[in-house]
Design a protein around this motif. Structure first.
Motif, PDB file in Angstrom:
ATOM      1  N   VAL A 145       0.708  -1.256  -0.212  1.00 33.71           N
ATOM      2  CA  VAL A 145       0.042  -0.033  -0.089  1.00 33.71           C
ATOM      3  C   VAL A 145       0.892   1.456   0.098  1.00 33.71           C
ATOM      4  N   PRO A 146       0.286   2.359  -0.510  1.00 34.59           N
ATOM      5  CA  PRO A 146       1.044   3.611  -0.673  1.00 34.59           C
ATOM      6  C   PRO A 146       1.354   3.968   0.669  1.00 34.59           C
ATOM      7  N   THR A 147       0.465   4.266   1.642  1.00 37.80           N
ATOM      8  CA  THR A 147       0.846   4.789   3.134  1.00 37.80           C
ATOM      9  C   THR A 147      -0.216   3.780   3.774  1.00 37.80           C
ATOM     10  N   GLN A 149      -1.991   5.429   6.105  1.00 34.01           N
ATOM     11  CA  GLN A 149      -3.132   6.047   6.135  1.00 34.01           C
ATOM     12  C   GLN A 149      -3.991   5.735   5.196  1.00 34.01           C
ATOM     13  N   ALA A 150      -3.730   5.842   3.823  1.00 36.12           N
ATOM     14  CA  ALA A 150      -4.595   5.253   2.777  1.00 36.12           C
ATOM     15  C   ALA A 150      -5.101   3.947   2.885  1.00 36.12           C
ATOM     16  N   ALA A 151      -4.506   2.880   3.453  1.00 33.78           N
ATOM     17  CA  ALA A 151      -4.726   1.529   3.767  1.00 33.78           C
ATOM     18  C   ALA A 151      -5.763   1.641   4.769  1.00 33.78           C
ATOM     19  N   ASP A 153      -7.812   4.072   5.336  1.00 29.38           N
ATOM     20  CA  ASP A 153      -9.195   4.830   4.815  1.00 29.38           C
ATOM     21  C   ASP A 153      -9.872   3.747   3.882  1.00 29.38           C
ATOM     22  N   ALA A 154      -8.989   2.941   3.150  1.00 29.50           N
ATOM     23  CA  ALA A 154      -9.611   2.148   2.401  1.00 29.50           C
ATOM     24  C   ALA A 154     -10.515   1.002   3.153  1.00 29.50           C
ATOM     25  N   LEU A 156     -11.285   0.915   6.040  1.00 31.90           N
ATOM     26  CA  LEU A 156     -12.359   1.355   7.325  1.00 31.90           C
ATOM     27  C   LEU A 156     -13.701   1.841   6.239  1.00 31.90           C
ATOM     28  N   GLY A 157     -13.164   2.378   5.214  1.00 27.84           N
ATOM     29  CA  GLY A 157     -14.336   2.872   4.453  1.00 27.84           C
ATOM     30  C   GLY A 157     -14.989   2.026   3.745  1.00 27.84           C
ATOM     31  N   VAL A 158     -14.441   1.118   3.131  1.00 23.35           N
ATOM     32  CA  VAL A 158     -15.478  -0.168   2.572  1.00 23.35           C
ATOM     33  C   VAL A 158     -16.214  -0.763   3.818  1.00 23.35           C
ATOM     34  N   LEU A 160     -17.240   0.255   6.715  1.00 23.29           N
ATOM     35  CA  LEU A 160     -18.484   0.973   7.079  1.00 23.29           C
ATOM     36  C   LEU A 160     -19.603   0.913   5.987  1.00 23.29           C
ATOM     37  N   MET A 161     -19.174   1.612   4.986  1.00 22.91           N
ATOM     38  CA  MET A 161     -20.201   1.470   4.064  1.00 22.91           C
ATOM     39  C   MET A 161     -20.853   0.204   3.664  1.00 22.91           C
ATOM     40  N   SER A 186      -7.600  -4.134  -2.740  1.00 24.90           N
ATOM     41  CA  SER A 186      -7.122  -2.897  -2.790  1.00 24.90           C
ATOM     42  C   SER A 186      -5.818  -2.723  -1.764  1.00 24.90           C
ATOM     43  N   LEU A 187      -5.773  -3.618  -1.194  1.00 25.16           N
ATOM     44  CA  LEU A 187      -4.513  -3.994  -0.166  1.00 25.16           C
ATOM     45  C   LEU A 187      -3.328  -4.563  -1.021  1.00 25.16           C
TER      46      LEU A 187
ATOM     47  N   ASP B 153     -19.793   0.720  -2.541  1.00 30.25           N
ATOM     48  CA  ASP B 153     -19.630   0.715  -0.958  1.00 30.25           C
ATOM     49  C   ASP B 153     -18.037   0.980  -1.000  1.00 30.25           C
ATOM     50  N   ALA B 154     -17.422   0.083  -1.833  1.00 32.61           N
ATOM     51  CA  ALA B 154     -15.677   0.321  -1.866  1.00 32.61           C
ATOM     52  C   ALA B 154     -15.371   1.653  -2.317  1.00 32.61           C
ATOM     53  N   GLY B 157     -16.765   4.387  -0.034  1.00 27.34           N
ATOM     54  CA  GLY B 157     -16.056   4.356   1.466  1.00 27.34           C
ATOM     55  C   GLY B 157     -14.744   4.745   1.392  1.00 27.34           C
ATOM     56  N   VAL B 158     -13.701   4.415   0.556  1.00 32.31           N
ATOM     57  CA  VAL B 158     -12.653   5.131   0.523  1.00 32.31           C
ATOM     58  C   VAL B 158     -12.491   6.897   0.088  1.00 32.31           C
ATOM     59  N   MET B 161     -13.670   8.378   3.640  1.00 33.74           N
ATOM     60  CA  MET B 161     -12.654   8.255   4.552  1.00 33.74           C
ATOM     61  C   MET B 161     -11.353   8.925   4.151  1.00 33.74           C
ATOM     62  N   HIS B 175      -1.884  12.152  -0.947  1.00 30.65           N
ATOM     63  CA  HIS B 175      -2.936  11.161  -0.453  1.00 30.65           C
ATOM     64  C   HIS B 175      -4.033  10.821  -1.579  1.00 30.65           C
ATOM     65  N   ILE B 179      -5.358   7.194  -2.476  1.00 31.21           N
ATOM     66  CA  ILE B 179      -6.870   6.643  -2.318  1.00 31.21           C
ATOM     67  C   ILE B 179      -7.306   6.043  -3.729  1.00 31.21           C
ATOM     68  N   MET B 182      -6.087   2.870  -4.765  1.00 30.65           N
ATOM     69  CA  MET B 182      -6.667   1.779  -3.771  1.00 30.65           C
ATOM     70  C   MET B 182      -7.900   1.405  -4.430  1.00 30.65           C
ATOM     71  N   ARG B 185      -7.788  -0.337  -7.690  1.00 28.36           N
ATOM     72  CA  ARG B 185      -7.225  -1.690  -7.482  1.00 28.36           C
ATOM     73  C   ARG B 185      -8.572  -2.643  -7.052  1.00 28.36           C
ATOM     74  N   SER B 186      -9.352  -2.005  -6.033  1.00 30.18           N
ATOM     75  CA  SER B 186     -10.419  -2.913  -5.589  1.00 30.18           C
ATOM     76  C   SER B 186     -11.377  -2.831  -6.661  1.00 30.18           C
TER      77      SER B 186
END
Lengths: 208, 208, 208, 208
Positions: A145-147, A149-151, A153-154, A156-158, A160-161, A186-187, B153-154, B157-158, B161, B175, B179, B182, B185-186
């Motif tokens: 992953v790039p960072t 934080q991005a990981a 976000d991705a 957690l985002g998926v 939650l949604m 995405s990871l 969702d993906a 979500g990203v 977030m 950043h 994202i 990411m 990729r997903s």
DNA sequence: GATGAATGAGGATTCATTCAT
DNA sequence: AATGAATGAATCCTCATTCAT
């Protein structure tokens, strides 16, 4: 009460639980702001005054709801993941458990998301677990992953949604696996493998 | 006033805008529920009564804020994407624009996310645009996803977030691209290509 | 304006009249309390600020409405009665004029009654005229009544209620005569005579 | 409290009654529109918030006042009239009771009249009872009147104005009989008889 | 513990009135 | 004179919390 000593000490807790669950129902419907203590007490079948025999303030109830939410799943998930070795699987299992639970108990899902994206407490606690897993995976080179934080976000985002869709009944039984797969992709996990991992049977939840 | 004729017809609109912007500032700080009309009016340098010369209810203001939020970016994005042919690039551009904007204007980002995950109106409008793009990409075989819902969702979500991190200053200048990568990729885009697309220069925003 | 000098000095008065009439319309519909100045001004086709070019306060407008109400009829009635000699006929004519006017102009009727039973000013002015006539009739032995107060109550009562029915369209063309007859009977006039008096043609209204 | 069981179940009702009575006092003084809820609550010796534990809106209180007003007398009157056979006596008794009550309790009288001539609800309910009696009298040939409407206007008119004078202390102890006599005369009853009926002793109010 | 009435500070909304244009 | 935005005091109503029973 005739049943006697055995259930006496639990009565208090039971009433608290009633209130917590009532609160979640009301929160799910009217949002967290728009929920008068009276409404919650009434939903729990109690008089408003009774509320304050169990929680000193409304804030304290919210904290209790948050705690309850966490206890219900977060720790179980942590436990259920304990035996596994692959960070990818950790993420997959956690995500699926959350999504599944949200589908089974839409109220739980709804409230968790609302609190998770609002109340710092919750999001932090959710994030903390997630982040630990992600970090480990990154370190081990399992995730590309790039960072961090991005990981975060991705994932957690998926998560939650996904819970949100699940708890509003817009999804089928496979949905948990689907979002799990997307998160893995995405990871940086290869799509085929991601799919495979996302469909492995969930490990059993160990007894507490 | 010397400036004269030029600004006369706009007085009313200007005041409304003042209120909307003041509202966003207050919302960002205290959340949407916890913002007394008085506080908003005062932040805008107006008396509370003035508020009601411009919005019939607090609710109506929130609606206006939502509308303003959307107008600010959503349409620009749609426009900036118009010339492009690849659905993957649409998604990438949209996501990056949102994230970038959130970093430049944290208040905007904060409020957009809060509203986007709470107020039905907003999330629907955001979702609508996103979904259209995703559908097209799915149909053309550009995206490989389990279901539309999972894809939505993906990406959403990203996006959300990512905006949240961006608007809380936890992120670097890359950043937005991260994202975006990411998300791609997903959606089944090859990591290398995803990365490349996510780093292409953003097309210019066309004049209105 | 081409008509020139002749109507210039009246413009102010015309606008005032617009406001007064608009006020009556609004009062008739929403009651006197529930009538914002804005609503009145708007009903008159003016901006709210304009209102205060013509009346210093809302109270002053109400006073003007009252005055207008009185001028419209009270004095005309007084005048139209001037030639007559019989106190019974005075009462009959006054009552019929009021009721008739209320039927022709329901708004006028409605507002007059509301003000007449509420605002002291109006009721006093209405009462004053009435009472004078009644006193005279009592003194001359034309009316046989227990007390002046009872007489006033009876005549004023039928008058107001009669206007109310008239202005709400519940009455036929004879109604004015009917209530007039009833009032006379209660004042001790023989039913046959009362009826006859109540049906005499109304004397013409003299030019102002 | 030592008094104990006797007053427990009534607490809520007692407070409501306090509020209703306080409201009447304030209404009598400041009119119905011009009575802030705070003033009413304070007059009742309560905090403003308490008001809303008993009435959802100010409007609801007004309705309750109306209801209370009606219950206080209307039904008693109906009952006290039950044994009587002569429609003329019904009217006489009803009118006298109202007027008497208004003299004894000026506040009650004042408020009843204000509401009776304003709030549709009240006037309708008062009118309904009256009209029934009048109709019966007309049918039996006891009353000779031009129209039902005129009869209603006359009787209601004297009644209301009579109550008004009574409650402002402008009247002597005979006033109730006087207006009653005038009403009967207007209904076509012979003056001598009218007077006699109007002075008969009032039948006792039966126990509830 | 449970109850529900009472509390009062806080927040939304209305409206008469002022004022710059 | 006309306009309509601005003002802020007054009012309605909500709701977390306390308290007597």
């Amino acid at each position: 009460m005739a049943v006697g000593t055995l259930e006496r000490p639990k009565k208090r807790e039971r009433t608290q639980l009633q209130l917590i669950e009532a609160a979640m129902r009301v929160f799910a419907e009217k949002g967290i702001g728009g929920a008068p203590v009276q409404a919650i007490a009434h939903e729990a079948g109690l008089a408003n005054g009774t509320f304050y025999n169990h929680f000193a303030t409304k804030h304290e109830l919210i904290a209790a709801v948050v705690g309850h939410l966490m206890d219900t799943v977060s720790d179980q998930i942590a436990a259920s993941v304990r035996g596994l070795d692959d960070p990818a699987e950790w993420v997959s299992v956690a995500l699926r458990r959350f999504a599944e639970k949200a589908r089974e108990d839409p109220i739980w899902g709804n409230v968790t998301v609302r609190l998770g994206s609002g109340v710092t407490d919750v999001s932090e606690r959710i994030t903390a677990n997630m982040t630990r897993d992600l970090d480990e995976g990154i370190e081990r080179g399992r995730f590309k992953v790039p960072t961090r934080q991005a990981a975060a976000d991705a994932v957690l985002g998926v998560g939650l949604m996904g819970m949100l869709s699940a708890s509003s009944g817009r999804t089928g039984p496979e949905h948990a696996s689907h979002i799990s797969a997307m998160a893995l992709r995405s990871l940086g996990i290869d799509p085929t493998e991601a799919n495979e991992i996302a469909h492995r049977p969930l490990p059993p939840i160990p007894e507490e």
